[in-house]
Design a protein around this motif. Structure first.
Motif, PDB file in Angstrom:
ATOM      1  N   ASP A 335     -45.920  25.630 104.569  1.00 25.67           N
ATOM      2  CA  ASP A 335     -44.620  25.153 105.040  1.00 25.67           C
ATOM      3  C   ASP A 335     -43.924  24.246 104.032  1.00 25.67           C
ATOM      4  OD1 ASP A 335     -44.994  26.483 107.497  1.00 25.67           O
ATOM      5  OD2 ASP A 335     -46.192  24.799 108.244  1.00 25.67           O
ATOM      6  N   MET A 336     -44.497  24.125 102.843  1.00 23.36           N
ATOM      7  CA  MET A 336     -43.931  23.265 101.807  1.00 23.36           C
ATOM      8  C   MET A 336     -43.208  24.116 100.762  1.00 23.36           C
ATOM      9  SD  MET A 336     -45.097  20.196 102.730  1.00 23.36           S
ATOM     10  CE  MET A 336     -45.436  19.041 101.408  1.00 23.36           C
ATOM     11  N   THR A 337     -42.277  23.502 100.030  1.00 16.43           N
ATOM     12  CA  THR A 337     -41.565  24.176  98.957  1.00 16.43           C
ATOM     13  C   THR A 337     -42.244  23.839  97.633  1.00 16.43           C
ATOM     14  OG1 THR A 337     -39.475  24.026 100.154  1.00 16.43           O
ATOM     15  CG2 THR A 337     -39.355  24.468  97.804  1.00 16.43           C
ATOM     16  N   LEU A 338     -42.657  24.876  96.901  1.00 18.89           N
ATOM     17  CA  LEU A 338     -43.375  24.683  95.642  1.00 18.89           C
ATOM     18  C   LEU A 338     -42.458  24.951  94.451  1.00 18.89           C
ATOM     19  CD1 LEU A 338     -45.697  24.833  97.693  1.00 18.89           C
ATOM     20  CD2 LEU A 338     -46.990  26.191  96.038  1.00 18.89           C
ATOM     21  N   ASP A 339     -42.667  24.226  93.390  1.00 14.74           N
ATOM     22  CA  ASP A 339     -41.919  24.442  92.161  1.00 14.74           C
ATOM     23  C   ASP A 339     -42.279  25.821  91.598  1.00 14.74           C
ATOM     24  OD1 ASP A 339     -41.612  24.436  89.130  1.00 14.74           O
ATOM     25  OD2 ASP A 339     -40.611  22.554  89.638  1.00 14.74           O
ATOM     26  N   PRO A 340     -41.285  26.712  91.414  1.00 14.34           N
ATOM     27  CA  PRO A 340     -41.594  28.090  90.990  1.00 14.34           C
ATOM     28  C   PRO A 340     -42.146  28.182  89.565  1.00 14.34           C
ATOM     29  CG  PRO A 340     -39.220  27.712  91.023  1.00 14.34           C
ATOM     30  CD  PRO A 340     -39.848  26.502  91.650  1.00 14.34           C
ATOM     31  N   THR A 341     -41.840  27.203  88.738  1.00 11.65           N
ATOM     32  CA  THR A 341     -42.363  27.230  87.372  1.00 11.65           C
ATOM     33  C   THR A 341     -43.841  26.860  87.353  1.00 11.65           C
ATOM     34  OG1 THR A 341     -40.192  26.594  86.512  1.00 11.65           O
ATOM     35  CG2 THR A 341     -42.076  26.318  85.049  1.00 11.65           C
ATOM     36  N   THR A 362     -47.260  14.882 102.631  1.00 12.56           N
ATOM     37  CA  THR A 362     -45.884  15.339 102.458  1.00 12.56           C
ATOM     38  C   THR A 362     -45.095  14.548 101.425  1.00 12.56           C
ATOM     39  OG1 THR A 362     -45.182  13.932 104.301  1.00 12.56           O
ATOM     40  CG2 THR A 362     -45.740  16.211 104.812  1.00 12.56           C
ATOM     41  N   ASP A 363     -45.405  13.267 101.236  1.00  6.97           N
ATOM     42  CA  ASP A 363     -44.597  12.476 100.309  1.00  6.97           C
ATOM     43  C   ASP A 363     -45.287  12.256  98.970  1.00  6.97           C
ATOM     44  OD1 ASP A 363     -46.513  10.616 100.952  1.00  6.97           O
ATOM     45  OD2 ASP A 363     -45.159   9.187 101.902  1.00  6.97           O
ATOM     46  N   MET A 364     -46.218  13.129  98.629  1.00  8.07           N
ATOM     47  CA  MET A 364     -46.875  13.099  97.328  1.00  8.07           C
ATOM     48  C   MET A 364     -46.658  14.445  96.628  1.00  8.07           C
ATOM     49  SD  MET A 364     -48.318  10.070  97.156  1.00  8.07           S
ATOM     50  CE  MET A 364     -49.352  10.298  95.713  1.00  8.07           C
ATOM     51  N   GLY A 365     -46.610  14.438  95.307  1.00  8.44           N
ATOM     52  CA  GLY A 365     -46.612  15.681  94.545  1.00  8.44           C
ATOM     53  C   GLY A 365     -45.284  16.108  93.954  1.00  8.44           C
ATOM     54  N   ASP A 366     -44.171  15.470  94.369  1.00  9.56           N
ATOM     55  CA  ASP A 366     -42.870  15.794  93.777  1.00  9.56           C
ATOM     56  C   ASP A 366     -42.630  14.854  92.599  1.00  9.56           C
ATOM     57  OD1 ASP A 366     -40.313  16.542  93.158  1.00  9.56           O
ATOM     58  OD2 ASP A 366     -39.392  15.744  94.988  1.00  9.56           O
ATOM     59  N   SER A 367     -43.265  15.164  91.482  1.00  8.47           N
ATOM     60  CA  SER A 367     -43.288  14.231  90.348  1.00  8.47           C
ATOM     61  C   SER A 367     -41.932  14.080  89.667  1.00  8.47           C
ATOM     62  CB  SER A 367     -44.338  14.664  89.320  1.00  8.47           C
ATOM     63  OG  SER A 367     -44.090  15.986  88.884  1.00  8.47           O
ATOM     64  N   LEU A 373     -42.588  20.681  95.243  1.00  4.34           N
ATOM     65  CA  LEU A 373     -43.879  20.121  94.840  1.00  4.34           C
ATOM     66  C   LEU A 373     -44.297  20.626  93.463  1.00  4.34           C
ATOM     67  CD1 LEU A 373     -46.010  20.252  98.128  1.00  4.34           C
ATOM     68  CD2 LEU A 373     -44.594  18.394  97.229  1.00  4.34           C
ATOM     69  N   ASP A 374     -44.601  19.681  92.589  1.00  4.42           N
ATOM     70  CA  ASP A 374     -45.149  19.991  91.269  1.00  4.42           C
ATOM     71  C   ASP A 374     -46.671  19.873  91.276  1.00  4.42           C
ATOM     72  OD1 ASP A 374     -42.410  19.967  89.923  1.00  4.42           O
ATOM     73  OD2 ASP A 374     -42.518  17.970  90.818  1.00  4.42           O
ATOM     74  N   GLU A 375     -47.187  19.157  92.276  1.00  2.11           N
ATOM     75  CA  GLU A 375     -48.627  19.025  92.497  1.00  2.11           C
ATOM     76  C   GLU A 375     -48.907  19.141  93.984  1.00  2.11           C
ATOM     77  OE1 GLU A 375     -50.257  15.986  89.046  1.00  2.11           O
ATOM     78  OE2 GLU A 375     -49.515  15.141  90.926  1.00  2.11           O
ATOM     79  N   LEU A 376     -50.081  19.621  94.330  1.00  2.00           N
ATOM     80  CA  LEU A 376     -50.519  19.687  95.715  1.00  2.00           C
ATOM     81  C   LEU A 376     -51.554  18.590  95.930  1.00  2.00           C
ATOM     82  CD1 LEU A 376     -50.975  23.571  96.073  1.00  2.00           C
ATOM     83  CD2 LEU A 376     -48.883  22.201  96.298  1.00  2.00           C
ATOM     84  N   VAL A 377     -51.267  17.659  96.833  1.00  2.00           N
ATOM     85  CA  VAL A 377     -52.136  16.501  97.044  1.00  2.00           C
ATOM     86  C   VAL A 377     -52.641  16.524  98.485  1.00  2.00           C
ATOM     87  CG1 VAL A 377     -52.373  14.006  96.902  1.00  2.00           C
ATOM     88  CG2 VAL A 377     -50.806  15.198  95.342  1.00  2.00           C
ATOM     89  N   ALA A 378     -53.955  16.548  98.633  1.00  2.00           N
ATOM     90  CA  ALA A 378     -54.595  16.663  99.938  1.00  2.00           C
ATOM     91  C   ALA A 378     -55.249  15.348 100.344  1.00  2.00           C
ATOM     92  CB  ALA A 378     -55.635  17.791  99.912  1.00  2.00           C
TER      93      ALA A 378
END
Length: 507
Positions: A335-341, A362-367, A373-378
């Motif tokens: 359900d998250m939007t990922l950076d396509p690059t 949800t509020d981590m990973g958009d560097s 999201l540029d990173e996936l943080v669990a």
């Protein structure tokens, strides 16, 4: 009858041959017990209720009693006689309703039982510590502490009682008390000093760079910090406190009553063979694979030990989300939007049999701040870790050993793969003979694991043992204080309300 080992015979001979200094002080010389820490077996069990009936237990050497938190439709401490640990027997209770608080944790020292109570009048209001006499259960003292005291402990010398006051918000965030710690001086009429983290707010940006987390919804640094668990050094001068949701550990000087440091714990890289994890609860199998995901350690339990004159603390890296009406920080990866690059294969990764089901922060990973999201943080690291107590630097992480060993035992719950795996909840580091031994309680895999951590950089796995459902508390009773003069491990499981007692074999 078991044969006595050579080392035990020598120890007994030395004690028999020594002078009478101990007897002059009315102290019996203590025999050495040569036990094998890899051989703990269940010797006794008692069920005291349903879910939430057996959360945390404390042991009183004087009366040979356990005092156990029981929140299973009640608000009480159950009193259990373990003078014969093979037949634990409930013999009484302490009703806590008169104190307008619900118990979260208990601790015992020298005939005094300390109970941490969150307020039942207003959960976001100040909590309290209530102290009882372990012999007759009479009230000794009530002390006001910070909001929502979640864990309580005595210092090894008995001079201090400490609480970790979580200070959680209410569901709409209209009340969000500062997280805090309270230090109570027993001999000074139980005078309490409560410390929050406002004075360290200037470090927020620097801490964040190293993986310390303040949620985007937080109104202030001090309000967002949520202390979870405390451990105190053997000399009773230093405490380390887990800040679970913030992914950090605080260091406290008990003499000056100051918070001297916050250690940000950083991230764990799951994209390696050693750290490979199972991320789906919908693939009908347990498979451990590397994934392009990072985990925040977010420790719950903490313990400490010393090796070669260096202090270390150990963390149970459970992970924890904030889920409130006004704010929730957990969402499935699909359900998250990922950076396509960064993630050109996003569509494949989002399949439920791949990463799609994994819960992310949800509020981590958009560097770069562009909304994807540029990173996936669990949540959590699915492990235990050992850290240098002086520097906060990591010395060892158990990688994916926890999940793999419980899979071998047959207790790994695949339905938790999308969340935090086995969820290491509790850690207890102890001394058995010349060895430093670590016990790790696994909330979702219903087991504890045992390691020899004498060499902190290279722990040696010893065993995995099944417990009750959802073990919450692990209590070690050394042979010197045990009713059997043998080491005991008491595991309290909140899922089924059972307390199980384990004992090792002699070598």
């Amino acid at each position: 009858m078991k044969k006595l080992s050579t080392s035990l015979l020598i120890a007994l001979f030395i004690m028999a041959s020594c002078n009478n200094d101990d007897n002059a002080n009315n102290q019996e010389p203590e025999a050495v017990v040569n036990e094998n820490p890899a051989t703990f077996k269940e010797i006794g069990s008692i069920k005291i209720g349903g879910e939430a009936a057996a959360e945390i237990s404390a042991y009183d050497e004087k009366t040979k009693k356990l005092f156990t938190v029981n929140n299973s439709g009640t608000n009480q401490i159950d009193v259990i006689d373990i003078s014969d640990p093979t037949k634990p027997t409930k013999i009484g209770k302490i009703d806590l309703t008169p104190y307008e608080g619900a118990s979260n944790s208990v601790a015992v020292f020298d005939g005094k039982l300390a109970v941490a109570l969150e307020s039942t009048v207003n959960k976001q209001g100040n909590g309290k510590v209530v102290v009882f006499n372990t012999t007759d259960l009479s009230l000794i003292k009530q002390i006001t502490v910070g909001a929502l005291p979640d864990m309580i402990t005595f210092s090894p010398d008995g001079k201090y009682i400490m609480t970790a006051n979580e200070g959680e918000p209410n569901t709409d965030y209209s009340q969000d008390p500062n997280g805090s710690i309270s230090i109570i001086e027993v001999a000074n009429n139980y005078a309490a000093t409560t410390l929050d983290f406002a004075s360290l707010s200037g470090q927020a940006a620097t801490l964040a760079k190293d993986g310390f987390r303040i949620s985007k919804f937080a109104k202030s640094f001090a309000q967002d910090i949520e202390p979870e668990y405390v451990t105190i050094s053997d000399d009773s001068k230093t405490a380390w406190v887990t800040l679970q949701e913030n992914n950090g550990v605080a260091k406290v000087d008990l003499t000056s009553k100051t918070i001297t440091a916050i250690y940000p714990l950083g991230f764990k890289d799951f994209n390696t063979a050693d750290n490979a994890i199972d991320v789906s609860d919908k693939d009908d199998k347990i498979t451990f694979n590397p994934w392009k995901v990072k985990g925040m350690f977010m420790p719950d339990g903490i313990s400490h030990f010393t090796a070669n004159n260096t202090p270390y603390f150990v963390t149970a890296n459970e992970g924890d989300a904030r889920e409130y009406t006004a704010y929730s920080d957990i969402k499935r990866m699909k359900d998250m939007t990922l950076d396509p690059t960064v993630f050109p294969d996003a569509a494949t990764l989002k399949l439920e049999t791949n990463l799609g089901r994994l819960n992310l922060i949800t509020d981590m990973g958009d560097s770069d701040g562009d909304g994807d999201l540029d990173e996936l943080v669990a949540f959590g690291a699915r492990s235990f870790s050992i850290w240098n107590g002086n520097t906060g630097k990591i010395v060892y992480d158990s990688k994916n050993d926890v999940d793999k060993k419980t899979q071998e035992l047959g207790t790994y719950d695949d339905k938790r793969s999308d969340d935090k795996g086995s969820e290491p909840e509790a850690v207890v580091a102890v001394k058995m003979g010349t060895q430093n031994i670590l016990f790790v309680g696994l909330e979702r895999s219903d087991a504890f694991m045992t390691y020899d951590i004498t060499n902190p950089a290279s722990p040696q796995y010893l065993q995995t043992v099944k417990t009750g459902d959802a073990p919450e508390g692990i209590l070690f009773i050394p042979a010197s204080k045990s009713p059997t003069k043998r080491s005991l491990l008491v595991v309290s499981s909140e899922g089924d309300g059972t307390i199980k007692i384990f004992q090792p074999d002699l070598k």
